[in-house]
Write an enzyme that holds these catalytic residues in place. Structure first.
Site, PDB file in Angstrom:
ATOM      1  N   GLU A  94       0.779  -1.316  -0.134  1.00 16.61           N
ATOM      2  CA  GLU A  94      -0.130   0.095   0.024  1.00 16.61           C
ATOM      3  C   GLU A  94       0.848   1.308  -0.244  1.00 16.61           C
ATOM      4  O   GLU A  94       1.937   1.159   0.766  1.00 16.61           O
ATOM      5  CB  GLU A  94      -1.031   0.020   1.318  1.00 16.61           C
ATOM      6  N   THR A  95       0.319   2.343  -0.849  1.00 15.63           N
ATOM      7  CA  THR A  95       0.630   3.747  -0.687  1.00 15.63           C
ATOM      8  C   THR A  95      -0.455   4.487  -0.139  1.00 15.63           C
ATOM      9  O   THR A  95      -1.464   4.457  -0.645  1.00 15.63           O
ATOM     10  CB  THR A  95       1.373   4.217  -1.916  1.00 15.63           C
TER      11      THR A  95
END
Length: 275
Positions: free
Chosen positions: A49-50
């Site tokens: 995830e970002t």
């Protein structure tokens, strides 16, 4: 050539030391970039995830928050929310908590928990997702093993319950078959009584349809796991261990229609993204 610099911090969430837990990239922005650029940045970061943050002009929360895997934007991510709180609270030692307005998961809060050792420990509130029994033959076949119970939550969460933690640790899912099920988050779980982690329950999480074959430590999965195990064990407070190769510890508590998750964070990289 003129470059634009965007700060990025990499954080291991649900981790008490580097290279454990779940890594997330946290990127505060002054304003939203177009979705294609956000997705390209997340793909370049190449983490599960970002998290992208923009100050919340509505004043409903401190920041707006969105999460992207390398392939898609998702509706809820726990570990990248915890990482976001860690980054912001580390930069604002006078603050006790940060709030985030999300597009599909409501207002989320990350607060300092603290302990005698001075670790970066945080409490995070997320919605409780109570699963219901449902046959899931295709997903169960793809995950493997012999689940004794299967449940479903309409947000796309499949919960497969096994008799022992050893069975969960031994799973070798057919990722292509799981990917064919779409963006399903498949959770394998079992009691932790005989597990080396000594946790109340253990889990593993697989999301190949969203570009993540096995997620190291998954906050959103514990939105489903906490109500299930709280009801089964008859306790509000529980300890959890996600048995990925990196591993991570999650403290869980039921709080009405919410779950409170507790975990540590470790910063591993601070730099700039150039565009």
């Amino acid at each position: 050539m003129s470059w634009r610099r965007f700060p990025v911090t990499r954080v291991d969430a649900f981790a008490d030391r580097a290279f454990t837990g779940n890594p997330a990239a946290v990127m505060p922005l002054d304003e939203w970039l177009d979705d294609a650029t956000l997705l390209a940045m997340a793909a370049e970061n190449n983490l599960s995830e970002t998290a992208f943050l923009v100050p919340d002009e509505s004043e409903a929360a401190d920041y707006e928050l969105r999460w992207f895997t390398p392939g898609v934007e998702i509706a809820l991510c726990g570990h990248a929310t915890l990482a976001s709180g860690h980054v912001l609270l580390s930069a604002a030692p006078w603050r006790d908590a940060m709030t985030f307005r999300t597009r599909k998961a409501g207002i989320l809060t990350v607060a300092r928990a603290g302990d005698d050792d001075g670790d970066d420990v945080y409490r995070m509130t997320l919605p409780a997702y109570r699963p219901e029994p449902k046959p899931l033959p295709d997903i169960a076949a793809a995950v493997g093993g012999r689940p004794v119970e299967t449940l479903w939550h309409g947000g796309g969460y499949a919960l497969l319950v096994y008799a022992s933690a050893a069975e969960v640790r031994a799973l070798a899912p057919d990722m292509a078959a799981l990917r064919a099920q779409g963006e399903v988050l498949a959770i394998a779980t079992a009691p932790g009584a005989d597990d080396p982690s000594a946790a109340d329950f253990v889990s593993r999480v697989f999301v190949p349809g969203a570009g993540v074959d096995e997620d190291p430590v998954t906050g959103s999965a514990h939105c489903v796991l906490t109500p299930y195990w709280s009801a089964r064990l008859g306790r509000e407070r529980l300890s959890a261990w996600q048995a990925s190769s990196r591993g991570g510890s999650v403290g869980c508590r039921m709080d009405g229609d919410q779950v409170e998750l507790t975990g540590c964070c470790v910063t591993t990289l601070v730099g700039d993204f150039l565009l």
